[in-house]
Design a protein around this motif. Structure first.
Motif, PDB file in Angstrom:
ATOM      1  N   TYR A 119       2.583   2.433 -18.240  1.00 29.06           N
ATOM      2  CA  TYR A 119       2.810   1.901 -19.724  1.00 29.06           C
ATOM      3  C   TYR A 119       1.284   2.702 -19.941  1.00 29.06           C
ATOM      4  O   TYR A 119       0.900   2.381 -21.049  1.00 29.06           O
ATOM      5  CB  TYR A 119       2.565   0.129 -19.434  1.00 29.06           C
ATOM      6  N   LYS A 120       0.464   2.502 -18.587  1.00 24.07           N
ATOM      7  CA  LYS A 120      -0.560   3.392 -17.933  1.00 24.07           C
ATOM      8  C   LYS A 120      -0.948   4.938 -18.934  1.00 24.07           C
ATOM      9  O   LYS A 120      -1.500   4.505 -19.923  1.00 24.07           O
ATOM     10  CB  LYS A 120      -1.387   3.519 -17.428  1.00 24.07           C
ATOM     11  N   ALA A 121       0.616   5.575 -18.617  1.00 26.88           N
ATOM     12  CA  ALA A 121       1.015   6.372 -19.175  1.00 26.88           C
ATOM     13  C   ALA A 121       0.475   6.506 -20.644  1.00 26.88           C
ATOM     14  O   ALA A 121       0.333   7.719 -22.062  1.00 26.88           O
ATOM     15  CB  ALA A 121       1.732   7.815 -18.950  1.00 26.88           C
ATOM     16  N   LEU A 122       1.422   5.423 -21.560  1.00 28.00           N
ATOM     17  CA  LEU A 122       1.905   4.943 -22.697  1.00 28.00           C
ATOM     18  C   LEU A 122       0.714   4.711 -23.508  1.00 28.00           C
ATOM     19  O   LEU A 122       0.203   5.495 -24.394  1.00 28.00           O
ATOM     20  CB  LEU A 122       2.860   3.842 -23.096  1.00 28.00           C
ATOM     21  N   HIS A 123      -0.028   4.153 -22.765  1.00 29.85           N
ATOM     22  CA  HIS A 123      -1.456   3.491 -23.559  1.00 29.85           C
ATOM     23  C   HIS A 123      -2.718   5.073 -24.008  1.00 29.85           C
ATOM     24  O   HIS A 123      -3.224   4.624 -24.737  1.00 29.85           O
ATOM     25  CB  HIS A 123      -2.207   2.744 -22.237  1.00 29.85           C
ATOM     26  N   GLN A 124      -2.579   6.033 -22.858  1.00 33.57           N
ATOM     27  CA  GLN A 124      -3.422   7.387 -23.395  1.00 33.57           C
ATOM     28  C   GLN A 124      -2.814   7.895 -23.592  1.00 33.57           C
ATOM     29  O   GLN A 124      -3.964   8.696 -24.887  1.00 33.57           O
ATOM     30  CB  GLN A 124      -3.362   7.536 -21.680  1.00 33.57           C
ATOM     31  N   PHE A 125      -2.032   7.955 -24.430  1.00 32.92           N
ATOM     32  CA  PHE A 125      -0.868   8.754 -24.935  1.00 32.92           C
ATOM     33  C   PHE A 125      -1.188   7.826 -26.562  1.00 32.92           C
ATOM     34  O   PHE A 125      -1.841   8.553 -27.048  1.00 32.92           O
ATOM     35  CB  PHE A 125       0.823   8.850 -25.253  1.00 32.92           C
ATOM     36  N   ILE A 126      -1.184   6.930 -26.668  1.00 30.77           N
ATOM     37  CA  ILE A 126      -1.422   6.208 -27.957  1.00 30.77           C
ATOM     38  C   ILE A 126      -3.630   6.732 -28.157  1.00 30.77           C
ATOM     39  O   ILE A 126      -3.250   6.958 -28.704  1.00 30.77           O
ATOM     40  CB  ILE A 126      -1.474   4.845 -27.914  1.00 30.77           C
ATOM     41  N   TYR A 127      -4.276   6.156 -27.083  1.00 29.42           N
ATOM     42  CA  TYR A 127      -5.581   6.485 -27.269  1.00 29.42           C
ATOM     43  C   TYR A 127      -5.822   7.659 -27.272  1.00 29.42           C
ATOM     44  O   TYR A 127      -7.031   7.443 -28.609  1.00 29.42           O
ATOM     45  CB  TYR A 127      -6.498   5.961 -25.559  1.00 29.42           C
ATOM     46  N   SER A 128      -5.300   8.923 -27.424  1.00 24.96           N
ATOM     47  CA  SER A 128      -5.270   9.454 -27.852  1.00 24.96           C
ATOM     48  C   SER A 128      -5.077  10.203 -28.764  1.00 24.96           C
ATOM     49  O   SER A 128      -5.903  11.384 -29.812  1.00 24.96           O
ATOM     50  CB  SER A 128      -5.037  11.021 -26.441  1.00 24.96           C
ATOM     51  N   ASN A 129      -4.329   9.638 -29.722  1.00 26.25           N
ATOM     52  CA  ASN A 129      -3.983   9.701 -30.786  1.00 26.25           C
ATOM     53  C   ASN A 129      -4.036   9.209 -32.077  1.00 26.25           C
ATOM     54  O   ASN A 129      -4.336   9.276 -33.269  1.00 26.25           O
ATOM     55  CB  ASN A 129      -2.459   9.669 -31.454  1.00 26.25           C
ATOM     56  N   ILE A 130      -5.280   7.640 -31.750  1.00 23.40           N
ATOM     57  CA  ILE A 130      -5.657   6.984 -33.076  1.00 23.40           C
ATOM     58  C   ILE A 130      -7.050   7.139 -33.612  1.00 23.40           C
ATOM     59  O   ILE A 130      -7.560   7.858 -32.467  1.00 23.40           O
ATOM     60  CB  ILE A 130      -5.188   5.335 -32.157  1.00 23.40           C
ATOM     61  N   LYS A 131      -7.071   6.622 -34.454  1.00 27.08           N
ATOM     62  CA  LYS A 131      -8.628   6.713 -35.324  1.00 27.08           C
ATOM     63  C   LYS A 131      -9.595   6.256 -34.108  1.00 27.08           C
ATOM     64  O   LYS A 131     -10.729   5.580 -34.197  1.00 27.08           O
ATOM     65  CB  LYS A 131      -7.602   7.059 -36.459  1.00 27.08           C
ATOM     66  N   GLY A 132      -9.092   4.602 -34.030  1.00 26.58           N
ATOM     67  CA  GLY A 132      -9.308   3.817 -33.482  1.00 26.58           C
ATOM     68  C   GLY A 132      -8.857   2.065 -33.347  1.00 26.58           C
ATOM     69  O   GLY A 132      -7.709   2.198 -33.358  1.00 26.58           O
ATOM     70  N   ILE A 133      -9.706   1.579 -32.579  1.00 21.05           N
ATOM     71  CA  ILE A 133      -9.364   0.271 -32.443  1.00 21.05           C
ATOM     72  C   ILE A 133      -9.858  -1.565 -32.787  1.00 21.05           C
ATOM     73  O   ILE A 133     -11.086  -1.175 -32.829  1.00 21.05           O
ATOM     74  CB  ILE A 133      -9.135  -0.068 -30.864  1.00 21.05           C
ATOM     75  N   ILE A 134      -9.203  -2.189 -33.985  1.00 20.90           N
ATOM     76  CA  ILE A 134      -9.513  -2.791 -33.595  1.00 20.90           C
ATOM     77  C   ILE A 134      -9.016  -4.414 -33.191  1.00 20.90           C
ATOM     78  O   ILE A 134      -7.981  -4.257 -32.695  1.00 20.90           O
ATOM     79  CB  ILE A 134      -9.200  -2.913 -35.540  1.00 20.90           C
ATOM     80  N   ALA A 135     -10.134  -5.182 -32.662  1.00 23.41           N
ATOM     81  CA  ALA A 135      -9.456  -6.784 -32.207  1.00 23.41           C
ATOM     82  C   ALA A 135      -9.507  -7.882 -32.673  1.00 23.41           C
ATOM     83  O   ALA A 135      -9.737  -8.073 -33.948  1.00 23.41           O
ATOM     84  CB  ALA A 135     -10.372  -7.063 -30.636  1.00 23.41           C
ATOM     85  N   SER A 136      -8.332  -8.154 -32.506  1.00 18.18           N
ATOM     86  CA  SER A 136      -7.999  -9.867 -33.433  1.00 18.18           C
ATOM     87  C   SER A 136      -8.883 -10.989 -32.681  1.00 18.18           C
ATOM     88  O   SER A 136      -8.680 -11.855 -33.771  1.00 18.18           O
ATOM     89  CB  SER A 136      -6.491  -9.750 -33.063  1.00 18.18           C
TER      90      SER A 136
END
Length: 388
Positions: free
Chosen positions: A177-194
């Motif tokens: 799941y850490k690897a999945l996080h890194q994959f997602i992080y490297s491909n998204i434009k940004g993160i928003i917190a709820s």
């Protein structure tokens, strides 16, 4: 470019968590955008989505077969089923102006298949964003390092329940799941917190776009004026799977104190793992709603209760008070991880019922000011646009 000046966009919201995406959709549609919500309906709560991916392996013989199959072949039947449903509907996941993932495991598949589905989304959509809502690698890592005074992992540290209860949280810090996080992080434009529980761990992150409070459609939630002519009604809703993680054991201990002290003054109602549509109606006549303990901010259930005018025991920590410029115990009650402390706050309300009426009005006003779904939708649009 501000949200109100944006062209009409095609927006895909992937995954559901307590109707946050469904309600955000309603706000975005009201602002003139085309929006689709895809998900699994958030489990037993049976939340509404536009395209529902069915998990056929949750109980009975199918669940048994799933477990046997995994032991024999190390293959998850739910993940395979979701993948098949995904590619059957693959056109939905193409050519959107904006895609937002509810969290890092939006399809609830094991990492290899989740990665396959996300790769298709990244390859066919220019602007993909991640919502930090629920648990993810960064927030769980922050909690595991005990940087919060208390967190959703506090009962884990205190060895409440068995390890299996915490696997849905702890999985996010395992290597896959850490690897999945890194994959997602490297491909998204940004993160928003709820909310602040996800905002705090993200402070200083280069891809963090800021906090967008949970959206609430106030047109669907009527304010219920307080009537305290009889007993004070306390409502406690339990999600059995999250019993310790939400602090339900602490609430039950506090309620035992109150029941003994005020047997003639209070009415206590407890419900366990009921679908959303039943749950939100079940506490209509209550004055006080016990939501959760291990949080700094309010989640969706608490906000809906506050919108109805309930006095909600939930996350309302000092960081939240400072963020909004509030005084303690004026909008919501901060539920500390201590039954005696919770009981003291309940005693204060029982002995001063005028405070219940006062907080009830303040709670509705607060949700109206900060969480109206159209205001929230504009907030999201501005954040997305800032990163495109």
């Amino acid at each position: 470019m501000t949200a109100k000046n944006l062209k009409k966009m095609k927006i895909l919201l992937v995954g559901e968590y307590n109707s946050s995406h469904k309600t955000l959709k309603d706000g975005l549609v009201a602002l003139g955008h085309e929006v689709t919500v895809v998900g699994l309906g958030d489990g037993f709560k049976k939340r509404m989505v536009d395209v529902n991916f069915e998990d056929k392996y949750t109980s009975g013989l199918p669940l048994f077969l799933k477990k046997v199959w995994f032991r024999l072949f190390k293959t998850d039947l739910t993940s395979l089923s979701i993948k098949k449903q995904f590619f059957r509907n693959k056109s939905i996941f193409e050519n959107n102006d904006i895609v937002q993932l509810i969290n890092e495991n939006s399809f609830q598949c094991l990492p290899p298949i989740e990665r396959d589905l996300l790769r298709y989304i990244f390859d066919h959509n220019p602007n993909v964003f991640l919502l930090s809502c629920g648990t993810d690698h960064l927030s769980v890592t922050y909690a595991m390092e005990k940087k919060f005074r208390y967190s959703i992992l506090t009962p884990y540290f205190e060895q409440k329940g068995n390890l299996k209860l915490y696997q849905p949280i702890l999985k996010y810090i395992t290597p896959p799941y850490k690897a999945l996080h890194q994959f997602i992080y490297s491909n998204i434009k940004g993160i928003i917190a709820s909310d602040l529980d996800y905002h705090i761990p993200l402070l200083g992150d280069p891809k963090y776009l800021g906090l967008a409070p949970n959206p609430i459609d106030l047109s669907e939630i009527a304010y219920i004026p307080m009537d305290i002519s009889d007993k004070i009604h306390i409502f406690h809703g339990i999600n059995r799977a999250n019993y310790y993680k939400k602090g339900n054991d602490l609430f039950e201990a506090a309620l035992a104190i109150i029941q003994k002290k005020y047997p003639e003054k209070v009415k206590i109602t407890t419900v366990v793992s009921v679908p959303y549509n039943e749950y939100i109606k079940a506490y209509d006549k209550a004055h006080i709603l016990l939501d959760q303990v291990y949080a700094y901010d309010q989640g969706f259930n608490a906000l809906e209760g506050m919108a109805k005018g309930k006095v909600v025991f939930t996350g309302a920590e000092q960081e939240w008070l400072d963020y909004h410029g509030l005084e303690a115990d004026t909008v919501a009650i901060n539920a500390l991880p201590d039954p005696e402390s919770i009981a003291e706050k309940l005693v204060w309300l029982i002995e001063n019922p005028e405070k219940i009426t006062e907080i009830s009005k303040n709670a509705r006003e607060f949700v109206t000011k900060y969480h109206d779904h159209k205001v929230s939708a504009k907030n999201y649009l501005d954040k997305w646009q800032s990163a495109i």
